[in-house]
Design a protein around this motif. Sequence first.
Motif, PDB file in Angstrom:
ATOM      1  N   ALA A  60       1.050  -1.017  -0.037  1.00  0.00           N
ATOM      2  CA  ALA A  60       0.209   0.219   0.048  1.00  0.00           C
ATOM      3  C   ALA A  60       0.905   1.396  -0.065  1.00  0.00           C
ATOM      4  O   ALA A  60       1.963   1.331   0.557  1.00  0.00           O
ATOM      5  N   GLU A  61       0.497   2.205  -0.567  1.00  0.00           N
ATOM      6  CA  GLU A  61       1.143   3.488  -0.588  1.00  0.00           C
ATOM      7  C   GLU A  61       0.653   4.467   0.625  1.00  0.00           C
ATOM      8  O   GLU A  61      -0.671   4.892   0.577  1.00  0.00           O
ATOM      9  N   VAL A  62       1.304   4.279   1.705  1.00  0.00           N
ATOM     10  CA  VAL A  62       1.052   5.014   2.763  1.00  0.00           C
ATOM     11  C   VAL A  62       1.730   6.163   3.058  1.00  0.00           C
ATOM     12  O   VAL A  62       3.246   6.359   2.659  1.00  0.00           O
ATOM     13  N   TYR A  63       1.033   7.423   3.192  1.00  0.00           N
ATOM     14  CA  TYR A  63       1.772   8.627   3.552  1.00  0.00           C
ATOM     15  C   TYR A  63       1.619   9.230   4.876  1.00  0.00           C
ATOM     16  O   TYR A  63       0.903   8.848   5.545  1.00  0.00           O
ATOM     17  N   ILE A  64       2.641   9.737   5.284  1.00  0.00           N
ATOM     18  CA  ILE A  64       2.930  10.140   6.581  1.00  0.00           C
ATOM     19  C   ILE A  64       3.404  11.698   6.303  1.00  0.00           C
ATOM     20  O   ILE A  64       3.794  12.211   5.574  1.00  0.00           O
ATOM     21  N   CYS A  65       3.331  12.413   7.602  1.00  0.00           N
ATOM     22  CA  CYS A  65       3.612  13.877   7.582  1.00  0.00           C
ATOM     23  C   CYS A  65       5.312  13.840   7.773  1.00  0.00           C
ATOM     24  O   CYS A  65       5.729  12.928   8.555  1.00  0.00           O
ATOM     25  N   ARG A  74       5.501   9.927   1.122  1.00  0.00           N
ATOM     26  CA  ARG A  74       5.366   8.544   1.119  1.00  0.00           C
ATOM     27  C   ARG A  74       6.332   7.852   2.162  1.00  0.00           C
ATOM     28  O   ARG A  74       7.416   8.123   1.981  1.00  0.00           O
ATOM     29  N   GLU A  75       5.689   6.779   2.924  1.00  0.00           N
ATOM     30  CA  GLU A  75       6.302   6.227   3.908  1.00  0.00           C
ATOM     31  C   GLU A  75       7.296   5.623   3.225  1.00  0.00           C
ATOM     32  O   GLU A  75       6.814   4.464   2.355  1.00  0.00           O
ATOM     33  N   GLN A  76       8.479   5.210   3.540  1.00  0.00           N
ATOM     34  CA  GLN A  76       9.617   4.429   3.033  1.00  0.00           C
ATOM     35  C   GLN A  76       9.317   3.026   3.655  1.00  0.00           C
ATOM     36  O   GLN A  76       9.797   2.977   4.824  1.00  0.00           O
ATOM     37  N   GLY A  77       9.157   1.839   2.783  1.00  0.00           N
ATOM     38  CA  GLY A  77       8.988   0.692   3.562  1.00  0.00           C
ATOM     39  C   GLY A  77      10.330   0.027   3.830  1.00  0.00           C
ATOM     40  O   GLY A  77      10.671  -1.111   4.388  1.00  0.00           O
TER      41      GLY A  77
END
Length: 119
Positions: free
Chosen positions: A82-87, A116-119
């Motif tokens: 999933a493409e999770v985005y964070i502050c 985008r959160e780096q997995g």
Amino acid sequence: MNDMRGHIARLCENLVHLRRYAKAEGLSSAVNGLVDDARAGEDIGARLTDLLRRLGGPEDSQPFRKVPGVILPGLPAGHTAAEVYICPSGLCLRSWLRRPGEPIPMCEIERFRLRREQG
Ligand SMILES: [Zn+2]
């Protein structure tokens, strides 16, 4: 510390709607004060809860369901596709799951675009 960042995320996620409801109730200055204090790193939890209560929302989690995106309080492991985005600042714990075609929102507190959160 995570509690504080969680409160800030709660404010961030709901700010667009909070501003609209607060304006109708003459409480815009209270919202602006919360945003200023959140930016300054102050604990806004109690006042945010109070404000949500005065505006008729539930005092925990998300009061206004029109907020776009999906909030993931504890993202389970294994969702790396999933493409999770964070502050980006680390001040705000908001996370947001992008759906196809959706524009990437701003962090309402920090005024950065979510990254985008780096997995
Ligand atoms: Zn934010």
